[in-house]
Every structure is written in structure tokens, then in C-alpha cells.
Design a protein around this motif. Structure first.
Motif, PDB file in Angstrom:
ATOM      1  N   ARG A   1      59.801  81.727  33.674  1.00 54.90           N
ATOM      2  CA  ARG A   1      59.154  80.405  33.749  1.00 54.90           C
ATOM      3  C   ARG A   1      58.438  80.219  35.087  1.00 54.90           C
ATOM      4  O   ARG A   1      57.635  79.309  35.242  1.00 54.90           O
ATOM      5  CB  ARG A   1      60.216  79.291  33.641  1.00 54.90           C
ATOM      6  N   CYS A   2      58.773  81.042  36.062  1.00 56.17           N
ATOM      7  CA  CYS A   2      58.316  80.845  37.453  1.00 56.17           C
ATOM      8  C   CYS A   2      56.797  80.686  37.553  1.00 56.17           C
ATOM      9  O   CYS A   2      56.045  81.474  36.984  1.00 56.17           O
ATOM     10  CB  CYS A   2      58.761  82.036  38.299  1.00 56.17           C
ATOM     11  N   ILE A   3      56.363  79.668  38.280  1.00 59.54           N
ATOM     12  CA  ILE A   3      54.919  79.474  38.487  1.00 59.54           C
ATOM     13  C   ILE A   3      54.513  79.859  39.914  1.00 59.54           C
ATOM     14  O   ILE A   3      53.444  79.486  40.382  1.00 59.54           O
ATOM     15  CB  ILE A   3      54.480  78.026  38.152  1.00 59.54           C
ATOM     16  N   ARG A   4      55.386  80.597  40.602  1.00 62.43           N
ATOM     17  CA  ARG A   4      55.094  81.161  41.935  1.00 62.43           C
ATOM     18  C   ARG A   4      54.660  80.086  42.945  1.00 62.43           C
ATOM     19  O   ARG A   4      53.672  80.264  43.659  1.00 62.43           O
ATOM     20  CB  ARG A   4      53.991  82.216  41.849  1.00 62.43           C
ATOM     21  N   CYS A   5      55.410  78.997  42.978  1.00 60.83           N
ATOM     22  CA  CYS A   5      55.050  77.933  43.916  1.00 60.83           C
ATOM     23  C   CYS A   5      55.600  78.218  45.307  1.00 60.83           C
ATOM     24  O   CYS A   5      55.109  77.698  46.295  1.00 60.83           O
ATOM     25  CB  CYS A   5      55.568  76.594  43.405  1.00 60.83           C
ATOM     26  N   SER A   6      56.683  78.978  45.385  1.00 57.30           N
ATOM     27  CA  SER A   6      57.348  79.389  46.631  1.00 57.30           C
ATOM     28  C   SER A   6      58.253  78.314  47.239  1.00 57.30           C
ATOM     29  O   SER A   6      58.765  78.503  48.336  1.00 57.30           O
ATOM     30  CB  SER A   6      56.367  79.908  47.677  1.00 57.30           C
ATOM     31  N   ALA A   7      58.468  77.214  46.531  1.00 57.09           N
ATOM     32  CA  ALA A   7      59.347  76.165  47.072  1.00 57.09           C
ATOM     33  C   ALA A   7      60.751  76.712  47.325  1.00 57.09           C
ATOM     34  O   ALA A   7      61.415  76.331  48.294  1.00 57.09           O
ATOM     35  CB  ALA A   7      59.409  74.989  46.108  1.00 57.09           C
ATOM     36  N   CYS A   8      61.207  77.614  46.462  1.00 56.87           N
ATOM     37  CA  CYS A   8      62.571  78.129  46.614  1.00 56.87           C
ATOM     38  C   CYS A   8      62.713  78.957  47.890  1.00 56.87           C
ATOM     39  O   CYS A   8      63.779  78.978  48.513  1.00 56.87           O
ATOM     40  CB  CYS A   8      63.005  78.918  45.381  1.00 56.87           C
ATOM     41  N   LEU A   9      61.636  79.625  48.305  1.00 57.06           N
ATOM     42  CA  LEU A   9      61.704  80.420  49.542  1.00 57.06           C
ATOM     43  C   LEU A   9      61.872  79.496  50.746  1.00 57.06           C
ATOM     44  O   LEU A   9      62.637  79.784  51.668  1.00 57.06           O
ATOM     45  CB  LEU A   9      60.414  81.220  49.735  1.00 57.06           C
TER      46      LEU A   9
ATOM     47  N   PRO B   1      64.609  83.703  46.966  1.00 57.12           N
ATOM     48  CA  PRO B   1      65.470  83.537  45.796  1.00 57.12           C
ATOM     49  C   PRO B   1      64.835  84.042  44.500  1.00 57.12           C
ATOM     50  O   PRO B   1      65.489  84.717  43.711  1.00 57.12           O
ATOM     51  CB  PRO B   1      65.690  82.020  45.747  1.00 57.12           C
ATOM     52  N   ILE B   2      63.547  83.747  44.299  1.00 52.51           N
ATOM     53  CA  ILE B   2      62.929  84.207  43.040  1.00 52.51           C
ATOM     54  C   ILE B   2      62.851  85.734  43.031  1.00 52.51           C
ATOM     55  O   ILE B   2      63.061  86.370  41.988  1.00 52.51           O
ATOM     56  CB  ILE B   2      61.543  83.549  42.789  1.00 52.51           C
ATOM     57  N   GLY B   3      62.598  86.329  44.194  1.00 54.81           N
ATOM     58  CA  GLY B   3      62.558  87.791  44.253  1.00 54.81           C
ATOM     59  C   GLY B   3      63.914  88.404  43.961  1.00 54.81           C
ATOM     60  O   GLY B   3      64.013  89.449  43.311  1.00 54.81           O
TER      61      GLY B   3
ATOM     62  N   VAL C   1      64.910  72.518  44.034  1.00 57.58           N
ATOM     63  CA  VAL C   1      63.486  72.288  44.272  1.00 57.58           C
ATOM     64  C   VAL C   1      62.583  72.917  43.216  1.00 57.58           C
ATOM     65  O   VAL C   1      61.389  72.613  43.174  1.00 57.58           O
ATOM     66  CB  VAL C   1      63.028  72.832  45.659  1.00 57.58           C
ATOM     67  N   CYS C   2      63.122  73.767  42.376  1.00 57.68           N
ATOM     68  CA  CYS C   2      62.260  74.513  41.442  1.00 57.68           C
ATOM     69  C   CYS C   2      61.590  73.568  40.436  1.00 57.68           C
ATOM     70  O   CYS C   2      62.265  72.855  39.709  1.00 57.68           O
ATOM     71  CB  CYS C   2      63.084  75.569  40.696  1.00 57.68           C
ATOM     72  N   PRO C   3      60.257  73.570  40.376  1.00 63.07           N
ATOM     73  CA  PRO C   3      59.558  72.627  39.501  1.00 63.07           C
ATOM     74  C   PRO C   3      59.668  72.973  38.012  1.00 63.07           C
ATOM     75  O   PRO C   3      59.234  72.182  37.176  1.00 63.07           O
ATOM     76  CB  PRO C   3      58.102  72.721  39.967  1.00 63.07           C
ATOM     77  N   VAL C   4      60.207  74.150  37.696  1.00 60.40           N
ATOM     78  CA  VAL C   4      60.446  74.471  36.279  1.00 60.40           C
ATOM     79  C   VAL C   4      61.940  74.703  36.041  1.00 60.40           C
ATOM     80  O   VAL C   4      62.337  75.317  35.048  1.00 60.40           O
ATOM     81  CB  VAL C   4      59.609  75.689  35.809  1.00 60.40           C
ATOM     82  N   ALA C   5      62.747  74.166  36.963  1.00 63.71           N
ATOM     83  CA  ALA C   5      64.205  74.121  36.829  1.00 63.71           C
ATOM     84  C   ALA C   5      64.845  75.466  36.473  1.00 63.71           C
ATOM     85  O   ALA C   5      65.724  75.541  35.600  1.00 63.71           O
ATOM     86  CB  ALA C   5      64.613  73.063  35.806  1.00 63.71           C
ATOM     87  N   ILE C   6      64.430  76.521  37.151  1.00 67.22           N
ATOM     88  CA  ILE C   6      65.089  77.816  36.939  1.00 67.22           C
ATOM     89  C   ILE C   6      66.435  77.774  37.653  1.00 67.22           C
ATOM     90  O   ILE C   6      66.495  77.498  38.859  1.00 67.22           O
ATOM     91  CB  ILE C   6      64.230  78.978  37.495  1.00 67.22           C
ATOM     92  N   ASP C   7      67.490  78.045  36.927  1.00 66.39           N
ATOM     93  CA  ASP C   7      68.829  78.025  37.528  1.00 66.39           C
ATOM     94  C   ASP C   7      69.059  79.387  38.200  1.00 66.39           C
ATOM     95  O   ASP C   7      69.727  80.279  37.659  1.00 66.39           O
ATOM     96  CB  ASP C   7      69.876  77.742  36.443  1.00 66.39           C
TER      97      ASP C   7
HETATM   98  S1  SF4 Z   1      60.718  77.304  43.067  1.00 65.46           S
HETATM   99 FE1  SF4 Z   1      60.826  77.983  40.934  1.00 65.46          FE
HETATM  100  S2  SF4 Z   1      58.698  78.118  40.262  1.00 65.46           S
HETATM  101 FE2  SF4 Z   1      58.663  78.027  42.501  1.00 65.46          FE
HETATM  102  S3  SF4 Z   1      58.631  80.203  43.153  1.00 65.46           S
HETATM  103 FE3  SF4 Z   1      60.769  79.553  43.139  1.00 65.46          FE
HETATM  104  S4  SF4 Z   1      61.504  80.097  41.085  1.00 65.46           S
HETATM  105 FE4  SF4 Z   1      59.264  80.154  41.005  1.00 65.46          FE
END
Ligand code: SF4
Length: 476
Positions: A317-325, A346-348, A379-385
Motif C-alpha cells: 500500500r506504501c505511497i513512499r511518503c517517507s513519514a515513517c522514516l 521502517p518501510i525498508g 503517521v502512515c497515511p495508508v495505515a500500514i501496520d
Molecule cells: S509512512 Fe507509510 S506510506 Fe509513507 S513511506 Fe512509510 S510506509 Fe510508506
């Protein structure tokens, strides 16, 4: 610094070097804290943020559920609009397709708008092996390329560099790649941006082939969307005669209307902007306007395998926003290079082991590169757990089991045996309390696998009296 991630050590070793670098830590801390605070303000402005988040999750989940159908529809729409669709099962196939397409034009230079998919496949190196030079045109990517460096952030690949370092890279390296930096270049952001603009403009006006990624692909119309802040992407997408877009299959959304949600959540989550400055959309080719030849390379490279995993598939689902980093305490200290992939943070830690598998040392270590604090999920805008997927992947790594993990399993089995036997447990508790003065504060170094764990942790001191004994005395 070597420009590729190949042969990187496992996360704990790579992170140790980064944690010991005070300049890197200061750069990272400053950048992540600034972006994180701005994002929080931008998100707080929207009263319906949680609804948007839910909608984004739902749209992506539905898109992934019927991905095969949407991809065929996308192919049909792109073809009908004058484009050509290619399917690439893995990185090697994608690189081969793109190299052949570039060679067919007779060109030996291409301009690129930041594309994570082509970084994932190592396209620049593959093109170079065939005598084709790829010029990165995103400002941060340009800094990484000129510095023979590796990206360390999804959105700001040169986040680990400060202004003085960037000035030095421009002064020393721009001339090797084209127009040199102006004499007396200072580290003021305006001067650095102007130097990059002049350097890149020359390339935009000369290039006949552009290579891009895409943030979204709309199945119903065959439209590709690139969201960016500088306008360099738009130059790359519109000026060349041939445009080749390499995109992961999970970037597909079914309808145009779905963009409504993501074009609100993506800019606020990534750059804390209400609206991103440049949104470029293109559908096939149009006579007399933009590229005359358009190719779309649809990249799998492990995504279908991730899709087959009930828990792991949510990372697509990730839209590569980078908020999680930007909120991750581990990323803030270890930096992006330690993750050994173009997808850090975290997404990586959850995406890379699913795309590449967990057989190598670095990939098996990534699910452990987290404190499981859950800030990424918040913070994930697509709520990835992300914490859920991390634990799931740890289980996978443990099941595959090396020596260290076998010890962990044996310890858990022993604990399970004891917890199943109340009499033995009570005796063990009594013994622990009676001998508490003799217990070490650290796990002795000779216990295999315990050394690194106990370097930063004290063992809990057994209580003078067990809860059971206290209960018996006071409540029965
Ligand atoms: S916050 Fe969510 S959507 Fe944004 S990069 Fe991280 S995993 Fe992807």
C-alpha cells in the motif's frame, strides 16, 4: 563511499559505523526533526485526516485484491493511447528491456527523474555497462550521483549531507559530469540551487531520452502520475522524444477519482505541503506535444510474492511518503545507508526482506532494525501496520533459523516448559528471590549470542518476594 548497496554488512554492523559519526547524526537529527514537526502541523489542519487515511488504506487494499484485473485494464488503456507496455519479472529483465529501448534510439545519454524502481533494479549501472550515461535530475539525486554516494532517504536521498558538504561536491564534481559549478560557489541554498539549475538545464535541452518512475498509474485511463517539488521531473517528462517509465505493479489504482485521496495525503505526509508544487500526468502520446514514443515497463521483482503473504502484503500500500522514516528513532540514529537498500527506515525494514527474501545477512537482520515503538504506524497515511509486519518477518527469519536463533528458540521452549508447570515455577521464583544478591547485572559474555544483547541492557533484578508469595501472605 561505494555507490551501490551490494555486499553490505548486516544492519547492526552497518549501523554501528553510522552511530559513531557525530556529523551524520547531527545532520539526520536536524533534518528529521524539522520535517516531522512540519508534517504534524500540516496534518493537524485537516479535520478529516483519519477518514482520508482510512480511505487510502481501503483504495489500496481493493486495488491490490484485484491487481491482475487492473493491470490488464491499464495495459489496454496505455496501448490505446499510443504507448507500449512491457512486463518485467525481475530487475535483470527490466534493465534489459530499458537498455534495448535506449539503444534502439541510437542515444548514449538519458535524463532521469527520480525513480525508486530503477534504483531498486540498479538501472544506472546496467546502462553504464552498455555505454549509456544516465543523468539524475532530482536535486538530491544529483548530489548523491555527483558524490558517488548512496541514497539514504526515500524523499531526500542526500539527507545525510549538510550544505557545506553539498557545496564541496558541486565544486569538485560538477565539471566531470557537464557544466562546472560557478567560481566562488558558497553554501547558500539559493546559490546551490542555481548551480544545479544551470548544470541540469544543459542536460534537459540536449537529452532525447527520458526515464521516469511514477507515483500512481490509473488503470481506467492509462494515466501515469509523478508528484514532485522542483519541476525538474516535468522537464524530464516533457522535453525528450522518448519517455520510458519503469513502475512497480503495486502503484496501480483503479480509477482517476482515487487520486483525490492520495493527492491530499501524500504532500502533507512527505513535505508537509498542502498541495505539492508539480503534479505531472500523462496518458500515452499526443502528436506535437511531449514525447513521441512512450514505453511503460511494469516491474514485479518480488511484489507478487509479497502479495501472496496475508500479513506482508499491506506494505504494497506504501505511497513512499517517507513519514515513517522521519519519526523513527532507529533511522534517526542509524541513517539510511545501514539498511543496505534503496528503501531505508521502517518501510525498508519490511519491504526489502519481502522483495529480496531473507536469506542474506543484511535482509535477515532488517526485521530487527526497529524498537517496535509504533511511531511509523501512527503517521502512515495508508495505515500500514509496520510493527505487525516486522514481527511477522522476525518469525519467518527465526523459522529459517541460524545458530543464534536456534538458541533463542531453545530459551523460549524452556520458558514455555516452566510456565506450564506451576509447582516448578513457584520453586524457581523462590530460588531466584533467595539468591538475588548473587545474580549478575549482565548476561555473561561466554553465553553464545548474548553478548550484543547484553551490551546495552541490564538484567532485571529478581524481587525480594515473588508476587505469588505476597498474594498468599496478604490476600488468602
Ligand atoms: S509512512 Fe507509510 S506510506 Fe509513507 S513511506 Fe512509510 S510506509 Fe510508506
Amino acid at each position: 563511499m561505494n555507490g551501490t548497496f551490494v555486499g553490505m554488512p548486516a544492519f547492526p554492523d552497518a549501523a554501528r559505523e553510522a552511530v559513531g559519526d557525530p556529523v551524520l547524526r547531527a545532520n539526520l537529527r536536524h533534518a528529521t526533526h524539522t520535517i516531522r514537526a512540519k508534517r504534524a502541523r500540516a496534518v493537524a489542519e485537516l479535520a478529516d485526516w483519519e477518514e482520508l487515511r482510512r480511505a487510502g488504506k481501503q483504495i489500496k487494499d481493493l486495488a491490490l485484491r484485484d491487481l491482475d484485473r487492473h493491470l490488464l485494464r491499464l495495459e489496454q488503456a496505455v496501448t490505446a493511447a499510443g504507448g507500449t507496455v512491457h512486463w518485467a519479472e525481475d530487475a535483470a529483465e527490466a534493465n534489459r528491456i530499458v537498455t534495448e529501448l535506449v539503444k534502439a534510439t541510437g542515444e548514449t545519454e538519458v535524463v532521469k527523474v527520480k525513480s525508486m524502481a530503477t534504483q531498486e533494479t540498479g538501472l544506472n549501472e546496467a546502462l553504464e555497462a552498455e555505454g549509456i550515461r544516465a543523468y539524475e535530475t532530482d536535486l538530491a539525486e544529483l548530489i548523491v550521483q555527483l558524490g558517488e554516494d548512496r541514497p539514504s532517504h526515500i524523499l531526500v536521498p542526500a539527507i545525510h549531507r549538510n550544505r557545506g558538504e553539498i557545496r564541496d561536491i558541486f565544486r569538485n564534481r560538477m565539471g566531470d559530469w557537464g557544466r562546472p559549478a560557478p567560481d566562488g560557489l558558497s553554501d547558500s541554498p539559493a546559490e546551490l540551487a542555481e548551480a544545479a539549475r544551470l548544470h541540469l538545464r544543459e542536460k534537459f535541452l540536449r537529452a532525447k531520452v527520458g526515464i521516469s518512475g511514477a507515483n500512481f498509474m490509473v488503470a481506467e485511463t492509462g494515466t501515469l502520475v509523478v508528484v514532485e517539488s522542483e519541476g525538474n521531473g516535468r522537464m524530464c517528462l516533457t522535453l525528450p522524444e522518448t519517455l520510458i517509465s519503469v513502475v512497480g505493479i503495486e502503484k496501480t489504482v483503479p480509477t482517476w477519482q482515487d487520486l483525490e485521496v492520495f493527492l491530499q495525503t501524500l504532500p502533507r505526509s512527505s513535505t508537509a505541503e498542502r498541495m505539492n508544487p508539480y503534479t505531472s500526468m500523462w496518458t500515452g502520446t499526443t502528436d506535437g506535444d511531449g514525447p513521441r514514443d512512450f514505453h511503460l515497463v511494469l516491474l514485479d521483482n518480488g511484489r507478487t510474492a509479497a502479495l501472496a503473504d496475508d500479513i506482508g502484503r499491506q506494505v504494497l500500500r506504501c505511497i513512499r511518503c517517507s513519514a515513517c522514516l522521519n519519526v523513527c528513532p532507529v533511522y534517526e540514529r542509524a541513517g539510511g545507508h545501514a539498511y543496505g537498500s534503496v528503501y531505508p527506515g521502517p518501510i525498508g525494514a519490511v519491504l526489502t526482506p519481502q522483495l529480496r527474501g531473507t536469506t542474506s545477512g543484511i535482509d535477515a537482520s532488517l526485521p530487527y532494525a526497529s524498537s517496535l515503538c509504533g511511531a511509523c504506524y501512527e503517521v502512515c497515511p495508508v495505515a500500514i501496520d509496520i510493527p505487525e509486519v516486522l514481527v511477522h518477518l522476525r518469525e519467518r527469519v527465526t523459522e529459517a533459523g541460524d545458530k543464534g536463533q536456534r538458541l533463542e528458540k531453545a530459551a523460549v521452549r524452556a520458558a514455555g516448559w516452566l510456565l506450564d508447570r506451576p509447582t516448578a515455577l513457584a520453586a524457581a521464583e523462590r530460588l531466584a528471590s533467595a539468591t538475588r544478591g548473587l545474580h549478575p547485572r549482565r548476561v555473561p559474555g561466554w553465553v553464545p549470542g548474548a553478548g550484543p544483547w547484553s551490551e546495552s541492557r541490564d538484567l532485571p533484578e529478581p524481587p525480594a518476594e515473588s508476587f505469588r508469595a505476597w498474594w498468599k501472605k496478604n490476600r488468602t
